[in-house]
Design an enzyme around this catalytic site. Structure first.
Site, PDB file in Angstrom:
ATOM      1  N   GLU A 153       0.839  -1.207   0.000  1.00 19.99           N
ATOM      2  CA  GLU A 153       0.000   0.000   0.000  1.00 19.99           C
ATOM      3  C   GLU A 153       0.874   1.256   0.000  1.00 19.99           C
ATOM      4  O   GLU A 153       0.675   2.186  -0.787  1.00 19.99           O
ATOM      5  CB  GLU A 153      -0.911   0.029   1.240  1.00 19.99           C
ATOM      6  CG  GLU A 153      -1.989  -1.029   1.262  1.00 19.99           C
ATOM      7  CD  GLU A 153      -1.515  -2.361   1.861  1.00 19.99           C
ATOM      8  OE1 GLU A 153      -0.281  -2.570   1.978  1.00 19.99           O
ATOM      9  OE2 GLU A 153      -2.387  -3.187   2.183  1.00 19.99           O
TER      10      GLU A 153
ATOM     11  N   ARG B 181       3.380  -1.024  15.507  1.00 21.82           N
ATOM     12  CA  ARG B 181       2.293  -0.445  16.313  1.00 21.82           C
ATOM     13  C   ARG B 181       2.802   0.201  17.596  1.00 21.82           C
ATOM     14  O   ARG B 181       2.010   0.686  18.405  1.00 21.82           O
ATOM     15  CB  ARG B 181       1.237  -1.513  16.589  1.00 21.82           C
ATOM     16  CG  ARG B 181       1.772  -2.776  17.220  1.00 21.82           C
ATOM     17  CD  ARG B 181       0.754  -3.906  17.131  1.00 21.82           C
ATOM     18  NE  ARG B 181       1.241  -5.170  17.642  1.00 21.82           N
ATOM     19  CZ  ARG B 181       1.908  -6.069  16.925  1.00 21.82           C
ATOM     20  NH1 ARG B 181       2.202  -5.837  15.662  1.00 21.82           N
ATOM     21  NH2 ARG B 181       2.292  -7.205  17.468  1.00 21.82           N
TER      22      ARG B 181
ATOM     23  N   HIS C 226     -25.513   8.465  21.349  1.00 20.55           N
ATOM     24  CA  HIS C 226     -26.678   8.553  20.472  1.00 20.55           C
ATOM     25  C   HIS C 226     -26.590   7.543  19.339  1.00 20.55           C
ATOM     26  O   HIS C 226     -27.222   7.703  18.299  1.00 20.55           O
ATOM     27  CB  HIS C 226     -26.805   9.980  19.928  1.00 20.55           C
ATOM     28  CG  HIS C 226     -27.079  10.952  21.024  1.00 20.55           C
ATOM     29  ND1 HIS C 226     -28.350  11.253  21.452  1.00 20.55           N
ATOM     30  CD2 HIS C 226     -26.236  11.626  21.842  1.00 20.55           C
ATOM     31  CE1 HIS C 226     -28.283  12.113  22.457  1.00 20.55           C
ATOM     32  NE2 HIS C 226     -27.005  12.350  22.727  1.00 20.55           N
TER      33      HIS C 226
ATOM     34  N   LYS D 260      -1.917 -11.101   2.390  1.00 18.65           N
ATOM     35  CA  LYS D 260      -0.979 -10.376   1.510  1.00 18.65           C
ATOM     36  C   LYS D 260      -0.497 -11.290   0.390  1.00 18.65           C
ATOM     37  O   LYS D 260      -0.455 -10.910  -0.778  1.00 18.65           O
ATOM     38  CB  LYS D 260       0.272  -9.966   2.309  1.00 18.65           C
ATOM     39  CG  LYS D 260       0.147  -8.743   3.157  1.00 18.65           C
ATOM     40  CD  LYS D 260       1.558  -8.327   3.583  1.00 18.65           C
ATOM     41  CE  LYS D 260       1.572  -7.732   4.968  1.00 18.65           C
ATOM     42  NZ  LYS D 260       2.905  -7.461   5.490  1.00 18.65           N
TER      43      LYS D 260
HETATM   44  O1  F6P Z   1      -0.267  -4.904   9.163  1.00 15.36           O
HETATM   45  C1  F6P Z   1       0.988  -5.466   9.210  1.00 15.36           C
HETATM   46  C2  F6P Z   1       2.063  -4.461   9.420  1.00 15.36           C
HETATM   47  O2  F6P Z   1       3.276  -5.122   9.354  1.00 15.36           O
HETATM   48  C3  F6P Z   1       1.926  -3.669  10.719  1.00 15.36           C
HETATM   49  O3  F6P Z   1       2.406  -4.355  11.810  1.00 15.36           O
HETATM   50  C4  F6P Z   1       2.704  -2.454  10.381  1.00 15.36           C
HETATM   51  O4  F6P Z   1       2.456  -1.412  11.285  1.00 15.36           O
HETATM   52  C5  F6P Z   1       2.190  -2.182   8.990  1.00 15.36           C
HETATM   53  O5  F6P Z   1       2.055  -3.465   8.399  1.00 15.36           O
HETATM   54  C6  F6P Z   1       3.057  -1.309   8.137  1.00 15.36           C
HETATM   55  O6  F6P Z   1       4.328  -1.846   7.958  1.00 15.36           O
HETATM   56  P1  F6P Z   1       5.511  -0.964   7.442  1.00 15.36           P
HETATM   57  O7  F6P Z   1       5.763   0.127   8.425  1.00 15.36           O
HETATM   58  O8  F6P Z   1       6.668  -1.891   7.304  1.00 15.36           O
HETATM   59  O9  F6P Z   1       5.109  -0.395   6.106  1.00 15.36           O
END
Ligand code: F6P
Length: 548
Positions: free
Chosen positions: A216, A272, A388, A508
């Site tokens: 992404e 995270r 609400h 993925k």
């Molecule tokens: O959702 C999986 C994950 O590895 C998360 O733990 C992480 O925060 C996110 O994808 C983004 O990963 P990156 O910082 O490597 O792009």
């Protein structure tokens, strides 16, 4: 202490909690309060500028004693020490878990693989500060000489949720001459909407990705690069409009971002758990380096509290243990986090990754299938909007939903009596959830007999009420660290690895396999199940119609 290898369900405190939960059963909070007029004062903790009223939980002193015993029998103390010491407690990835080192004060020491990492952490913070100041003051210019007016963070998961949550939470302190936007979704709409009214010559992209390989983020980063160079015409413009935050220098340079414009962090920072690393660069640009240091000080204050306070008076430990109590002994499946502060509107979304990516695990550290529930579903919305919307179900539905209500004594925007109205709702909701309204009370109001059952509130719905003075960077740091360590406490009891995330992999891989099947010119040889094959064919057919 019982050895942690004793399976959880066989630990003496676990068995005692099972028996105790049957005995305590549905003893109503009304009775617990009636039996002990000091309960509301007693079951509350003021520590490091936060106050937690946990008196409206379905617990007695015995419950709390047993939960603390469970923590001891699960070697929580040893696990906390191991984490802070830098042991490789993320066993499936063979990594240390040291987000606490990100907020360790300058001059302290945290050793990883024989090296004190604190000087390195502060070196990155200092580079971030220089850069943030340059953007804020306008000394950093875009390629055409224009000042940067727009900062767009590109990232996903921990590389997005922390930055966007912190930006929203701390908007009050933010430099309003700068626009901040956050692009995470691979859906092109996210990028298109974030940029449609912006001048590329005034726009800075911060590409945040621990791995710098996330589909992404890299797709959005490439689109951003094309968007920029299509307008500014020269590849050289990238140096003035792109910075990267990553652990992967090789991929960053391959993408075209100069090392000088890269801010690093380390494999011992989980995605995270990274909003206080260089991933927080957008936060630092928004609130300034001193604000960011206040945020770190807040995190650190809770780290120290978590590390040193006795479990009975330890905010994250108590919150974590209460979650275990509800999930494993009273059957709760979800926890609602309800901030009574508009600035915290993204806080529940942030917590969803923190809590569920951490503790959504079905095997123990040793790889054995657990025979108890683990991570609950976290969700929420800011009060009073939630009232609400979904509070009906919390008050009168059939499920047990423990709630964390978060409020502030002082508003950052004191308008008329808004704040008293807001806070009256915090206290009223906690009161209503706990004590409800009996049939006799409903009848005494003259309610028609047929309506009485509909208007009864059974009560006995548990809440934590968490209060702080004002929402400052420091307090935000405290709130986040509080949940981080509550998650750690829960994960320790459950004996799971709270720091890996293998569960995101399969989707993925399968998506990677499907992409060429959607894009191929000729009819692909589909080898999925019949449902997936049919979905792909329908999509391809619609695509064909659109392009014909
Ligand atoms: O959702 C999986 C994950 O590895 C998360 O733990 C992480 O925060 C996110 O994808 C983004 O990963 P990156 O910082 O490597 O792009």
């Amino acid at each position: 202490m019982t050895s942690p290898i004793v399976p959880l369900a066989l630990r003496p405190s676990w068995k005692a909690l099972e028996a105790h939960s049957k005995k305590l059963g549905d003893v109503p909070l009304r009775k617990l309060f009636a039996d002990d007029p000091t309960r509301g004062e007693r079951l509350a903790i003021d520590a490091v500028g936060l106050s937690l009223d946990y008196s409206k939980n379905r617990v007695t002193d015995e419950t709390l004693d047993l939960l603390v015993k469970l923590a001891n029998e699960s070697d929580l103390r040893g696990r906390i020490d191991a984490m802070f010491r830098g042991d490789k407690i993320n066993v499936t990835e063979n990594r240390a878990v040291l987000h606490t080192a990100l907020r360790a004060p300058r001059g302290t020491s945290v050793v990883v693989d024989g090296e004190n990492v604190v000087p390195e952490v502060h070196a990155v913070l200092d580079r971030m500060a220089t850069f943030a100041d340059a953007i804020r003051s306008g000394t950093w210019k875009g390629f055409t000489g224009k000042r940067i007016r727009n900062v767009i963070n590109i990232g996903i998961g921990g590389s997005d949720l922390g930055p966007v949550m912190a930006y929203e939470a701390l908007k009050f302190y933010s430099d309003r001459s700068l626009n901040f936007r956050f692009v995470s979704n691979v859906d092109g709409t996210d990028f298109a909407e974030a940029t449609h009214d912006l001048d590329p010559a005034e726009t800075l992209f911060i590409v945040c990705s621990k791995t710098f390989t996330t589909l992404e983020t890299m797709t959005n980063a490439r689109t951003a690069r094309n968007w920029l160079t299509a307008d500014l015409k020269y590849e050289e413009s990238i140096a003035k409009h792109f910075v990267a935050v990553s652990t992967n220098e090789k991929e960053v340079t391959k993408f075209g971002v100069d090392r000088a414009n890269m801010f690093g962090f380390w494999d011992w920072v989980g995605g995270r758990y990274s909003m206080d690393s260089a991933i927080g660069l957008s936060t630092m640009i928004a609130i300034g380096p001193s604000g960011f240091r206040e945020l770190l000080a807040g995190f650190h204050a809770i780290d120290e509290h978590f590390r040193t306070a006795p479990f009975e008076r330890n905010l994250p430990v108590l919150m974590g243990l209460l979650t275990v109590w509800y999930v494993n002994f009273l059957g709760a499946e979800t926890i609602a986090v309800l901030p009574y502060d508009q600035y915290l509107k993204r806080f529940p979304a942030y917590l969803q990754q923190l809590t569920m990516e951490s503790n959504g695990k079905h095997v123990t550290l040793a790889g054995e299938r657990v025979n108890y529930q683990t991570g609950p579903i976290y969700w929420g919305e800011p009060g009073t909007n939630g009232q609400h919307s979904f509070y009906q179900l919390i008050h009168q539905g059939t499920r047990l939903i423990p709630c964390d209500l978060i409020g502030f004594r002082r508003s950052l925007n004191p308008l008329g009596n808004h704040h008293d109205l807001l806070m009256s709702n915090v206290f009223a909701q906690a009161e209503a959830l706990a004590f409800g309204k009996t049939a006799d009370e409903v009848k005494a109001e003259g309610t028609a007999e047929s309506l009485v059952p509909h208007r009864v509130f059974e009560g006995n719905r548990p809440t934590n009420v968490l209060l702080a003075d004002r929402l400052t960077p420091e307090v935000l740091g405290k709130l986040v660290a509080l949940y981080e360590h509550s998650v750690f406490t829960q994960g320790t009891i459950w004996g799971i690895d709270s720091f890996d995330q293998w569960g995101v992999e399969l989707g993925k891989v399968l998506a990677g396999r499907i992409v060429p099947e959607l894009e191929s010119k000729g009819e692909p040889d589909l080898k999925h199940d019949s449902s997936t094959n049919a979905l792909i064919r329908r999509y391809r057919a619609a695509k064909g119609e659109r392009s014909s």
